[in-house]
Scaffold this motif. Sequence first.
Motif, PDB file in Angstrom:
ATOM      1  N   ASN A 149       5.584  -2.477  35.614  1.00  0.00           N
ATOM      2  CA  ASN A 149       7.317  -2.329  37.050  1.00  0.00           C
ATOM      3  C   ASN A 149       6.526  -1.852  38.384  1.00  0.00           C
ATOM      4  O   ASN A 149       7.110  -0.959  39.223  1.00  0.00           O
ATOM      5  CB  ASN A 149       8.485  -1.704  36.784  1.00  0.00           C
ATOM      6  CG  ASN A 149       9.059  -3.168  35.802  1.00  0.00           C
ATOM      7  OD1 ASN A 149       9.270  -3.942  35.336  1.00  0.00           O
ATOM      8  ND2 ASN A 149       9.307  -2.281  34.528  1.00  0.00           N
ATOM      9  N   THR A 151       5.626   1.623  38.931  1.00  0.00           N
ATOM     10  CA  THR A 151       6.314   2.264  39.508  1.00  0.00           C
ATOM     11  C   THR A 151       6.642   3.936  38.409  1.00  0.00           C
ATOM     12  O   THR A 151       6.232   3.383  37.490  1.00  0.00           O
ATOM     13  CB  THR A 151       8.178   2.080  39.943  1.00  0.00           C
ATOM     14  OG1 THR A 151       8.378   3.241  40.490  1.00  0.00           O
ATOM     15  CG2 THR A 151       8.458   2.142  38.298  1.00  0.00           C
ATOM     16  N   VAL A 153       8.579   6.243  36.710  1.00  0.00           N
ATOM     17  CA  VAL A 153       9.531   6.497  35.737  1.00  0.00           C
ATOM     18  C   VAL A 153      10.295   8.396  35.408  1.00  0.00           C
ATOM     19  O   VAL A 153       9.168   8.724  35.019  1.00  0.00           O
ATOM     20  CB  VAL A 153      10.939   5.993  34.515  1.00  0.00           C
ATOM     21  CG1 VAL A 153      10.914   5.782  33.886  1.00  0.00           C
ATOM     22  CG2 VAL A 153      10.168   3.598  34.354  1.00  0.00           C
ATOM     23  N   GLN A 164      18.440  13.572  42.142  1.00  0.00           N
ATOM     24  CA  GLN A 164      17.420  12.943  42.534  1.00  0.00           C
ATOM     25  C   GLN A 164      17.597  13.209  44.037  1.00  0.00           C
ATOM     26  O   GLN A 164      15.762  13.275  44.832  1.00  0.00           O
ATOM     27  CB  GLN A 164      18.420  11.481  42.708  1.00  0.00           C
ATOM     28  CG  GLN A 164      17.749  11.189  41.191  1.00  0.00           C
ATOM     29  CD  GLN A 164      19.621   9.454  41.181  1.00  0.00           C
ATOM     30  OE1 GLN A 164      18.744   8.502  41.788  1.00  0.00           O
ATOM     31  NE2 GLN A 164      19.664   9.016  40.065  1.00  0.00           N
ATOM     32  N   THR A 180      12.926   3.615  46.132  1.00  0.00           N
ATOM     33  CA  THR A 180      12.601   3.354  43.822  1.00  0.00           C
ATOM     34  C   THR A 180      11.795   2.574  44.161  1.00  0.00           C
ATOM     35  O   THR A 180      11.663   1.949  43.034  1.00  0.00           O
ATOM     36  CB  THR A 180      14.613   2.395  44.499  1.00  0.00           C
ATOM     37  OG1 THR A 180      14.094   1.390  45.764  1.00  0.00           O
ATOM     38  CG2 THR A 180      15.834   3.309  44.762  1.00  0.00           C
ATOM     39  N   LYS A 181      10.951   1.610  45.108  1.00  0.00           N
ATOM     40  CA  LYS A 181       9.661   1.141  44.540  1.00  0.00           C
ATOM     41  C   LYS A 181       8.845   1.779  44.477  1.00  0.00           C
ATOM     42  O   LYS A 181       7.290   2.261  43.849  1.00  0.00           O
ATOM     43  CB  LYS A 181       9.427   0.497  45.987  1.00  0.00           C
ATOM     44  CG  LYS A 181      10.028   0.041  46.374  1.00  0.00           C
ATOM     45  CD  LYS A 181       9.687  -0.918  47.896  1.00  0.00           C
ATOM     46  CE  LYS A 181      10.882  -1.809  48.501  1.00  0.00           C
ATOM     47  NZ  LYS A 181       9.875  -2.448  50.148  1.00  0.00           N
ATOM     48  N   LYS A 184      11.775   5.332  39.730  1.00  0.00           N
ATOM     49  CA  LYS A 184      12.847   5.016  39.370  1.00  0.00           C
ATOM     50  C   LYS A 184      13.739   6.363  38.473  1.00  0.00           C
ATOM     51  O   LYS A 184      12.846   6.622  37.199  1.00  0.00           O
ATOM     52  CB  LYS A 184      12.596   3.776  38.223  1.00  0.00           C
ATOM     53  CG  LYS A 184      13.553   3.304  38.142  1.00  0.00           C
ATOM     54  CD  LYS A 184      13.701   1.844  36.572  1.00  0.00           C
ATOM     55  CE  LYS A 184      14.765   1.553  36.161  1.00  0.00           C
ATOM     56  NZ  LYS A 184      14.833   0.241  35.103  1.00  0.00           N
ATOM     57  N   ASN A 186      16.160   6.956  35.311  1.00  0.00           N
ATOM     58  CA  ASN A 186      16.935   7.156  34.293  1.00  0.00           C
ATOM     59  C   ASN A 186      17.806   8.147  33.792  1.00  0.00           C
ATOM     60  O   ASN A 186      17.187   9.561  33.756  1.00  0.00           O
ATOM     61  CB  ASN A 186      15.788   6.147  33.612  1.00  0.00           C
ATOM     62  CG  ASN A 186      15.653   4.766  33.465  1.00  0.00           C
ATOM     63  OD1 ASN A 186      16.309   4.793  34.346  1.00  0.00           O
ATOM     64  ND2 ASN A 186      14.324   4.771  33.474  1.00  0.00           N
TER      65      ASN A 186
END
Length: 390
Positions: A149, A151, A153, A164, A180-181, A184, A186
Motif C-alpha cells: 500500500n 505507506t 502503518v 495523530q 494519509t498517503k 496510515k 490503525n
Amino acid sequence: MKNKILLFIGIFITLFSNGICNVNALSNSLKIDETLNRIFKIEKIHSVISDYYNIKDYNSNQYPLYFGGMYVSDDSKNVILQIVKDNIPDENSDEYSIYKKIINLDSSIKIQYVENSYNELNDINKRMADYMVTEEGKNINTSYIDIINNTVVVDLYDDCSEQQQKIKSEFLKFKINVDTKLIKFNKSNGNTLKSININAGQPIEGICSMGFRVKYNGKNGYLTAGHCTTNVGQKLTTGIVRVRQFATLENYDYAFVETSSTFNPTNNLNITNPGMTKLAVINNSCPFIYQGLEIGKIGGKTGYTTGKITGINVNVIYEEGYAIHNLVKSDLYSVKGDSGGVIFIPRSDSVGGAIPIGILSGGNTKNEPNNATTYFTNFSDLPPSLQIRY
C-alpha cells in the motif's frame, strides 16, 4: 528397486487417495513453486540495484529515488515493481539504462506507479522508532512499512485524533508533512499497555539501582545517583532524566528520572525481609541524621545491608577523579551496581515502613563487608521540589 516402487506408491496415495483434497494439495504445491520463482526474480532485481547503487544495508542505505518497493502478487504470477513516476531518471543518463534494465529483466515484472519512494517510507519509519521511546510516543504499539500500500502503518493503543495530530506535529519539525498517503493510523489489536513495577533498591538500566519514588513538577518518577546518568534529557529504558546533580567540586550526587507509563515506581523495598517490606511516605521533611545512627541500605548488587553513619559533610574524591562535596559517610557494605540505591532507617511496616534518608553514591574501591565505606546524598539536602513523596 522394490523400495523405490513402494516409495512412489506411497507418494501417489498421499496425493490422490482423498479426491478433491489432493487436487488442492497439488495446486498449492504449484503455487508455492510459482512464488519461489517470483522471489528469485525479486532477488535478481535487488542484486542489480544494490550493485549499481552500492547498497549494503537494506535499512540504512539509499535506494534510487524512483524505487518504491517490490512484492509478489496475490496469485503468485507476477513481481510487482513500484516506481515513483516523477523520479524516473532522464533518458540520456547512465542511471536510466539501469532503470530500463531493471524493468525489462523478466516478463513477469509488472510496474505499479506509486507516490512515495522506499527512502521516504524508511526514513519516516526510523524516525517513528525514535519517537516511540519518548513519553509523547508511548501510545504507539508498532510501526512498519506496508510495501503493497506504499505507506507506513502506525498502530495506536488509543486511535484518537489528538494523538495523530501530535505525531504529525512532531514530523513537521523535520519538514515532513504527514498525510494519509504517507502514514496510515490503525487502532492496535495488540496487548494493552502494561505497567511494570520497580521497587526501592531494585537494579535499573543494568548499571545502577533505584532509590525511591518521588514527584517532580507533577510528574511521577524516582531518584537514583546522578553519576548513573549522563545528562538532563537522556532517554533511559525506564524514562527520561529531568534533573541531574553530579559534577566535580560540586555538592551531592542524585538524579530524577521521570518514568514512562510502562514503569511504575513503588514504595516497596526490593527485599523479602518479612519484618520490613516498604518505605514510609515522607512529605517535605526528613529525620535529623547524626554520627552513630544505625541505618540500612538496599542495592541491586548486594541487597540489604546494615551499618552506622560515621561522618557528615564529607568531601570525597572518587577514583575516576570526581570530587564531590557534602556527602554522608557510613560503614555500610556496597559494591558497584548499588549506586542509586535507597538508604533508610530500618523500621517495621507496623509503624509506617522504613524511613528513607538518602541516595547511595559510592564507596571505597575494595569494599569488604567487615571494612566497608559507603557515601550517600542526604535526603534533606535535595531541593524541595524533589522532596514530595507519594
